[in-house]
Design a protein around this motif. Sequence first.
Motif, PDB file in Angstrom:
ATOM      1  N   ARG A 145     143.975 -52.766   6.849  1.00 17.32           N
ATOM      2  CA  ARG A 145     145.142 -52.345   7.623  1.00 17.32           C
ATOM      3  C   ARG A 145     145.129 -53.510   9.346  1.00 17.32           C
ATOM      4  N   SER A 146     144.468 -53.624   9.008  1.00 11.86           N
ATOM      5  CA  SER A 146     144.094 -54.987  10.028  1.00 11.86           C
ATOM      6  C   SER A 146     144.174 -56.226   9.889  1.00 11.86           C
ATOM      7  N   ARG A 147     144.365 -57.263  10.600  1.00 14.40           N
ATOM      8  CA  ARG A 147     143.492 -58.392  10.561  1.00 14.40           C
ATOM      9  C   ARG A 147     142.189 -58.901  10.820  1.00 14.40           C
ATOM     10  N   ALA A 148     141.332 -57.627  11.239  1.00 17.04           N
ATOM     11  CA  ALA A 148     139.258 -58.042  11.425  1.00 17.04           C
ATOM     12  C   ALA A 148     139.343 -57.202  10.229  1.00 17.04           C
ATOM     13  N   VAL A 149     139.394 -56.399   9.256  1.00 12.68           N
ATOM     14  CA  VAL A 149     139.547 -55.677   8.517  1.00 12.68           C
ATOM     15  C   VAL A 149     139.447 -56.653   7.176  1.00 12.68           C
ATOM     16  N   GLU A 150     140.799 -57.060   7.120  1.00 12.24           N
ATOM     17  CA  GLU A 150     141.313 -58.318   5.800  1.00 12.24           C
ATOM     18  C   GLU A 150     139.739 -60.086   6.372  1.00 12.24           C
ATOM     19  N   GLU A 151     139.568 -59.700   7.256  1.00 12.64           N
ATOM     20  CA  GLU A 151     138.174 -61.043   7.372  1.00 12.64           C
ATOM     21  C   GLU A 151     136.807 -60.347   7.062  1.00 12.64           C
ATOM     22  N   ALA A 152     136.753 -59.568   7.235  1.00  6.82           N
ATOM     23  CA  ALA A 152     135.768 -58.895   6.397  1.00  6.82           C
ATOM     24  C   ALA A 152     135.255 -58.650   5.097  1.00  6.82           C
ATOM     25  N   ASP A 153     136.947 -58.172   4.981  1.00  8.47           N
ATOM     26  CA  ASP A 153     137.056 -57.583   3.223  1.00  8.47           C
ATOM     27  C   ASP A 153     136.728 -59.465   2.385  1.00  8.47           C
ATOM     28  N   CYS A 154     137.510 -60.700   2.857  1.00  8.72           N
ATOM     29  CA  CYS A 154     137.998 -61.554   2.476  1.00  8.72           C
ATOM     30  C   CYS A 154     135.959 -62.436   2.242  1.00  8.72           C
ATOM     31  N   THR A 155     134.966 -61.508   3.396  1.00  6.76           N
ATOM     32  CA  THR A 155     134.008 -61.870   2.727  1.00  6.76           C
ATOM     33  C   THR A 155     133.112 -62.117   1.277  1.00  6.76           C
ATOM     34  N   TRP A 156     133.016 -60.532   1.740  1.00  4.96           N
ATOM     35  CA  TRP A 156     132.306 -59.837   0.376  1.00  4.96           C
ATOM     36  C   TRP A 156     133.330 -59.764  -1.323  1.00  4.96           C
ATOM     37  N   LEU A 157     134.645 -60.279  -0.840  1.00  2.00           N
ATOM     38  CA  LEU A 157     135.379 -59.826  -2.027  1.00  2.00           C
ATOM     39  C   LEU A 157     135.748 -61.589  -2.569  1.00  2.00           C
ATOM     40  N   SER A 158     134.868 -62.436  -1.792  1.00  2.00           N
ATOM     41  CA  SER A 158     134.938 -64.163  -1.891  1.00  2.00           C
ATOM     42  C   SER A 158     133.030 -64.141  -2.922  1.00  2.00           C
ATOM     43  N   ARG A 159     132.839 -63.205  -2.821  1.00  2.00           N
ATOM     44  CA  ARG A 159     131.173 -63.197  -3.511  1.00  2.00           C
ATOM     45  C   ARG A 159     131.258 -62.206  -4.889  1.00  2.00           C
ATOM     46  N   VAL A 160     132.255 -61.683  -5.420  1.00  2.00           N
ATOM     47  CA  VAL A 160     132.289 -60.480  -6.304  1.00  2.00           C
ATOM     48  C   VAL A 160     130.991 -61.103  -7.505  1.00  2.00           C
ATOM     49  N   GLY A 161     131.521 -62.305  -7.794  1.00  2.00           N
ATOM     50  CA  GLY A 161     130.454 -62.460  -8.632  1.00  2.00           C
ATOM     51  C   GLY A 161     131.201 -62.420 -10.477  1.00  2.00           C
ATOM     52  N   VAL A 162     132.408 -61.799 -10.659  1.00  2.00           N
ATOM     53  CA  VAL A 162     133.239 -62.117 -11.741  1.00  2.00           C
ATOM     54  C   VAL A 162     134.572 -62.418 -11.350  1.00  2.00           C
ATOM     55  N   PRO A 163     135.239 -62.990 -12.555  1.00  2.00           N
ATOM     56  CA  PRO A 163     136.629 -62.906 -12.004  1.00  2.00           C
ATOM     57  C   PRO A 163     137.135 -62.727 -11.229  1.00  2.00           C
ATOM     58  N   THR A 164     138.947 -62.353 -10.312  1.00  2.00           N
ATOM     59  CA  THR A 164     138.868 -61.939  -9.598  1.00  2.00           C
ATOM     60  C   THR A 164     140.444 -62.259  -9.088  1.00  2.00           C
ATOM     61  N   VAL A 165     141.312 -61.303  -9.274  1.00  2.00           N
ATOM     62  CA  VAL A 165     142.582 -61.618  -8.742  1.00  2.00           C
ATOM     63  C   VAL A 165     143.298 -60.596  -7.775  1.00  2.00           C
ATOM     64  N   VAL A 166     143.554 -61.492  -6.633  1.00  2.00           N
ATOM     65  CA  VAL A 166     143.971 -60.992  -5.457  1.00  2.00           C
ATOM     66  C   VAL A 166     145.741 -60.123  -5.688  1.00  2.00           C
ATOM     67  N   MET A 167     146.108 -59.087  -5.781  1.00  2.00           N
ATOM     68  CA  MET A 167     147.428 -58.664  -5.864  1.00  2.00           C
ATOM     69  C   MET A 167     148.212 -58.788  -4.256  1.00  2.00           C
ATOM     70  N   GLU A 168     149.307 -58.804  -4.634  1.00  3.31           N
ATOM     71  CA  GLU A 168     150.432 -58.757  -3.314  1.00  3.31           C
ATOM     72  C   GLU A 168     150.154 -58.722  -2.079  1.00  3.31           C
ATOM     73  N   ARG A 169     148.711 -59.280  -2.373  1.00  5.99           N
ATOM     74  CA  ARG A 169     148.420 -59.724  -1.129  1.00  5.99           C
ATOM     75  C   ARG A 169     148.422 -61.261  -0.334  1.00  5.99           C
ATOM     76  N   ARG A 170     148.378 -61.973   0.126  1.00  3.85           N
ATOM     77  CA  ARG A 170     148.591 -63.513   0.566  1.00  3.85           C
ATOM     78  C   ARG A 170     146.888 -63.808   0.931  1.00  3.85           C
ATOM     79  N   PRO A 171     145.946 -64.333   0.363  1.00  2.00           N
ATOM     80  CA  PRO A 171     144.998 -64.687   1.857  1.00  2.00           C
ATOM     81  C   PRO A 171     145.554 -66.241   2.573  1.00  2.00           C
ATOM     82  N   ARG A 172     144.311 -65.299   3.368  1.00  2.00           N
ATOM     83  CA  ARG A 172     144.885 -66.819   3.884  1.00  2.00           C
ATOM     84  C   ARG A 172     144.577 -67.925   4.163  1.00  2.00           C
ATOM     85  N   ARG A 173     145.260 -69.016   4.505  1.00  2.00           N
ATOM     86  CA  ARG A 173     144.829 -70.435   4.506  1.00  2.00           C
ATOM     87  C   ARG A 173     143.654 -71.060   5.566  1.00  2.00           C
ATOM     88  N   GLY A 174     142.605 -71.232   3.802  1.00  4.25           N
ATOM     89  CA  GLY A 174     141.412 -71.928   4.699  1.00  4.25           C
ATOM     90  C   GLY A 174     140.146 -70.820   4.973  1.00  4.25           C
TER      91      GLY A 174
END
Length: 366
Positions: A145-174
């Motif tokens: 819903r907000s950029r702050a939530v996006e940043e927080a979610d990206c942190t834990w999603l990057s460490r999920v540990g299984v193959p992951t695909v983000v759908m209909e979302r464009r992860p921020r560059r860098g």
Amino acid sequence: MREPVDLRRQRILAAVRSRGATRVSELAAELAVSVVTLRRDVEELAREGKLRRGHGVARPVTDEAERPAPRASGPTADGGPVAVVVPERHSYLYETLHGARAAFEEAGVRIALHIAPAAPGAEQSLVERALADGARGLLIAPRWRSRAVEEADCTWLSRVGVPTVVMERRPRRGGALHAVDAVCTDHWYGVHLAVEHLTGLGHRRIVLAARDDSPTARALRAAFTEIVADHPGVDAWALALSSPGAVPDPAAPAAQQPVDLPSLLAEQGATAAVLHGDVDALMLVQALRDAGVRVPEDCSVIAYDDVVAALGSTPLTAVSPPKADIGRAAAELLLRRLARGAGPVRRLELLPELVVRGSTRPLRGA
């Protein structure tokens, strides 16, 4: 109500498997239990052979480096499910599920569907439980819903540990998810199609009424601002919220301000509007009618999403993202990752199309 022991231990396992070695004190704080209770849970899980104990930490049973290479028999070899996580009450993303489901069924892969409520942290909790239940892959469309939530979610999603695909979302560059597979609609191109259609009909003053509480909404607002600012066929333009509650924080002052599209159109001398998403678009068209503004005689309107745009009393011209194809492409990308393991990260963008209906017409006298 106190969380059942079995469920708490499942969450501990999911967290350790997704993050690797994790401090017992951090897990205790996260699960709102005492360190003593958490330590007992870890001891019991270690006794059962489900994780390993260390000095103040819990570790997965098998380190990443010790994991065997994927078997050559393909992504269906172990029969485990793939977790699919989407927000509740999101008809747009539910349409993408049809494409994803078809691809997974064709491959013989079972889906474990999880619907994330709007509560903070709901998606992380669902993912951790899915991992504890044996999910071997993740297809997720975060709410963000907000950029702050996006940043927080990206942190834990990057460490999920299984193959992951983000759908209909464009992860921020860098950002933390830049190197995670993703499939998304090219929303810049969608706005481009809308603006070109309207200016081609002679409309030179255009308003965008869009939400501001999702990645798609923010992408549309940014694309519209960029495109119309330099477009030779646009004399004036303006942005507005598409509904009073279309901001990340419902308590924000802007959320209490009514959306008065007829007044904005009159103030700008605008003869055309792009409205996101479909339900808000249909409601805004009703508001225009109530104010004596006829669509398309007085104002041409383009909806963005094309889920129910065709069902209005005046069927709305709409930008139509390839929703089912997005889901299929995301599923196929995850299946490829499950089958082949390591390889180049892929970021796919699919182009939307413009479906012309009865809500747009040439400007009189153009």
